[in-house]
Design an enzyme around this catalytic site. Structure first.
Site, mmCIF file in Angstrom:
data_model
loop_
_atom_site.group_PDB
_atom_site.id
_atom_site.type_symbol
_atom_site.label_atom_id
_atom_site.label_comp_id
_atom_site.label_asym_id
_atom_site.label_seq_id
_atom_site.Cartn_x
_atom_site.Cartn_y
_atom_site.Cartn_z
ATOM 1 N N ARG A 22 0.816 -1.220 0.000
ATOM 2 C CA ARG A 22 0.000 0.000 0.000
ATOM 3 C C ARG A 22 0.845 1.264 0.000
ATOM 4 O O ARG A 22 0.384 2.325 -0.364
ATOM 5 C CB ARG A 22 -0.902 0.025 1.233
ATOM 6 C CG ARG A 22 -1.879 -1.128 1.300
ATOM 7 C CD ARG A 22 -2.522 -1.190 2.659
ATOM 8 N NE ARG A 22 -1.479 -1.499 3.653
ATOM 9 C CZ ARG A 22 -1.669 -1.477 4.958
ATOM 10 N NH1 ARG A 22 -2.839 -1.152 5.458
ATOM 11 N NH2 ARG A 22 -0.685 -1.783 5.797
ATOM 12 N N GLN A 45 1.439 25.856 17.142
ATOM 13 C CA GLN A 45 0.943 26.469 15.913
ATOM 14 C C GLN A 45 1.517 25.726 14.716
ATOM 15 O O GLN A 45 2.632 25.236 14.764
ATOM 16 C CB GLN A 45 1.370 27.944 15.868
ATOM 17 C CG GLN A 45 0.849 28.717 14.682
ATOM 18 C CD GLN A 45 1.155 30.204 14.818
ATOM 19 O OE1 GLN A 45 0.730 30.849 15.767
ATOM 20 N NE2 GLN A 45 1.889 30.735 13.874
ATOM 21 N N ASN A 47 2.008 26.118 10.359
ATOM 22 C CA ASN A 47 1.985 27.073 9.253
ATOM 23 C C ASN A 47 2.382 26.392 7.944
ATOM 24 O O ASN A 47 3.137 25.415 7.963
ATOM 25 C CB ASN A 47 2.968 28.224 9.506
ATOM 26 C CG ASN A 47 2.705 28.929 10.809
ATOM 27 O OD1 ASN A 47 1.582 29.274 11.134
ATOM 28 N ND2 ASN A 47 3.754 29.142 11.573
ATOM 29 N N ARG A 58 13.297 33.030 1.058
ATOM 30 C CA ARG A 58 12.611 33.629 2.211
ATOM 31 C C ARG A 58 13.571 33.574 3.390
ATOM 32 O O ARG A 58 14.178 32.548 3.657
ATOM 33 C CB ARG A 58 11.333 32.870 2.553
ATOM 34 C CG ARG A 58 10.247 33.003 1.500
ATOM 35 C CD ARG A 58 8.976 32.332 1.988
ATOM 36 N NE ARG A 58 7.982 32.251 0.952
ATOM 37 C CZ ARG A 58 6.828 32.887 0.976
ATOM 38 N NH1 ARG A 58 6.515 33.671 1.978
ATOM 39 N NH2 ARG A 58 5.973 32.737 -0.005
ATOM 40 N N HIS A 61 14.535 34.552 9.004
ATOM 41 C CA HIS A 61 13.488 34.998 9.915
ATOM 42 C C HIS A 61 13.687 34.389 11.296
ATOM 43 O O HIS A 61 14.148 33.258 11.425
ATOM 44 C CB HIS A 61 12.105 34.585 9.397
ATOM 45 C CG HIS A 61 11.795 35.145 8.055
ATOM 46 N ND1 HIS A 61 10.979 34.496 7.167
ATOM 47 C CD2 HIS A 61 12.175 36.285 7.425
ATOM 48 C CE1 HIS A 61 10.866 35.211 6.058
ATOM 49 N NE2 HIS A 61 11.587 36.300 6.197
ATOM 50 N N LYS A 71 11.075 25.209 15.820
ATOM 51 C CA LYS A 71 10.172 24.756 14.762
ATOM 52 C C LYS A 71 10.649 23.445 14.163
ATOM 53 O O LYS A 71 11.829 23.144 14.168
ATOM 54 C CB LYS A 71 10.007 25.804 13.676
ATOM 55 C CG LYS A 71 11.306 26.265 13.054
ATOM 56 C CD LYS A 71 11.143 27.509 12.204
ATOM 57 C CE LYS A 71 11.154 28.698 13.085
ATOM 58 N NZ LYS A 71 11.517 29.957 12.522
ATOM 59 N N TYR A 131 5.316 23.942 8.691
ATOM 60 C CA TYR A 131 6.030 24.261 9.919
ATOM 61 C C TYR A 131 5.178 23.908 11.129
ATOM 62 O O TYR A 131 4.001 24.250 11.167
ATOM 63 C CB TYR A 131 6.286 25.771 10.021
ATOM 64 C CG TYR A 131 7.162 26.368 8.971
ATOM 65 C CD1 TYR A 131 8.500 26.602 9.229
ATOM 66 C CD2 TYR A 131 6.648 26.731 7.732
ATOM 67 C CE1 TYR A 131 9.313 27.180 8.273
ATOM 68 C CE2 TYR A 131 7.451 27.304 6.773
ATOM 69 C CZ TYR A 131 8.789 27.527 7.054
ATOM 70 O OH TYR A 131 9.590 28.102 6.105
ATOM 71 N N LYS A 166 10.281 43.068 2.183
ATOM 72 C CA LYS A 166 10.706 43.013 3.582
ATOM 73 C C LYS A 166 12.046 42.293 3.725
ATOM 74 O O LYS A 166 12.940 42.762 4.434
ATOM 75 C CB LYS A 166 9.628 42.316 4.420
ATOM 76 C CG LYS A 166 9.882 42.340 5.907
ATOM 77 C CD LYS A 166 8.705 41.732 6.648
ATOM 78 C CE LYS A 166 8.871 41.814 8.141
ATOM 79 N NZ LYS A 166 7.732 41.246 8.851
ATOM 80 N N ASP A 167 12.200 41.146 3.054
ATOM 81 C CA ASP A 167 13.443 40.386 3.152
ATOM 82 C C ASP A 167 14.615 41.132 2.513
ATOM 83 O O ASP A 167 15.769 40.980 2.933
ATOM 84 C CB ASP A 167 13.303 38.998 2.523
ATOM 85 C CG ASP A 167 12.512 38.045 3.420
ATOM 86 O OD1 ASP A 167 12.278 38.379 4.599
ATOM 87 O OD2 ASP A 167 12.152 36.952 2.945
#
Length: 173
Positions: A22, A45, A47, A58, A61, A71, A131, A166-167
Site C-alpha cells: 500500500r 501552531q 503554518n 525567504r 526569519h 520549529k 512548519y 521586507k526580506d
C-alpha cells in the site's frame, strides 16, 4: 525515526519506513525522544509556506525574546534548500550556518531550536513547506537578517529570483 544532530545545533529527522504494497507508515515526531534530547517540542501552531517559483528565497526569519520559536520544518511538495543560522551570541558557532535539502521524496524534517534564524530557497516550482511551531507568531517581535549578507558567505544553489520587499530590507550584519 532517526535524529541526527547537526554541527551548529539543529537536528535532522529521517523517517524509518514500514512498507508494504500500500505504501509506507513512518513516525516523524516522538515526544519521549525529543524530551530525552532536551528539545522543546511544545507545538502550539502550524503554518504552511507555498512558493510558486523556483529560486524563491525567504529569510532569514526569527522572533526576539521572549517569543523565540523552535520549529519543525518539512517540505510536503517540491524541494527546498533550508539554511539555519546560529544567532545565539553566547554560542561557539555564533553566525555560522548549515544547510539541508528537504523534499517530498526524502521525507526529511528539520528541527530548528530557539536561537536560530531560518531561511530557504526553493529548488522547484510549486514548493510547499509545513512548519510546526513552539511559539505563536508575534509580528512585533519578528526580525530578520539579510539572506545575501556578505558576512555570512552563503552560496545559494540557484539564482535568487523571488524575494519579498521586507526580506530585501533587513539590515546587514
Amino acid at each position: 525515526m532517526k535524529i541526527t544532530k547537526m554541527r551548529i545545533g539543529a537536528y535532522i529527522i529521517d523517517i524509518e519506513k514500514i512498507e508494504d504494497d500500500r505504501g509506507f507508515f513512518a513516525r516523524m515526531l516522538d515526544q519521549e525522544i525529543f524530551k530525552a534530547l532536551d528539545l522543546d517540542l511544545d507545538i502550539i501552531q502550524g503554518n504552511i509556506s507555498y512558493n510558486k517559483i523556483k529560486g524563491t528565497v525567504r529569510g532569514f526569519h526569527f522572533q526576539n525574546e521572549p517569543y523565540q520559536e523552535g520549529k519543525i520544518v518539512r517540505c510536503t511538495k517540491g524541494k527546498v534548500y533550508e539554511v539555519i543560522l546560529d544567532i545565539r551570541k553566547e554560542s561557539e558557532t555564533y553566525l555560522e550556518w548549515e544547510s539541508v535539502e528537504l523534499s517530498q521524496e526524502n521525507h526529511r524534517s528539520l528541527f530548528v531550536p530557539k536561537g536560530f534564524a531560518l531561511g530557504f530557497q526553493t529548488l522547484e516550482d510549486d514548493t510547499e513547506i509545513y512548519y510546526l511551531m513552539t511559539e505563536k507568531y508575534k509580528p512585533e517581535y519578528s526580525d530578520g537578517i539579510r539572506w545575501d549578507d556578505p558576512k555570512l558567505k552563503i552560496t545559494w544553489p540557484e539564482k535568487s529570483t523571488n524575494i519579498s520587499k521586507k526580506d530585501k530590507t533587513w539590515k546587514l550584519l
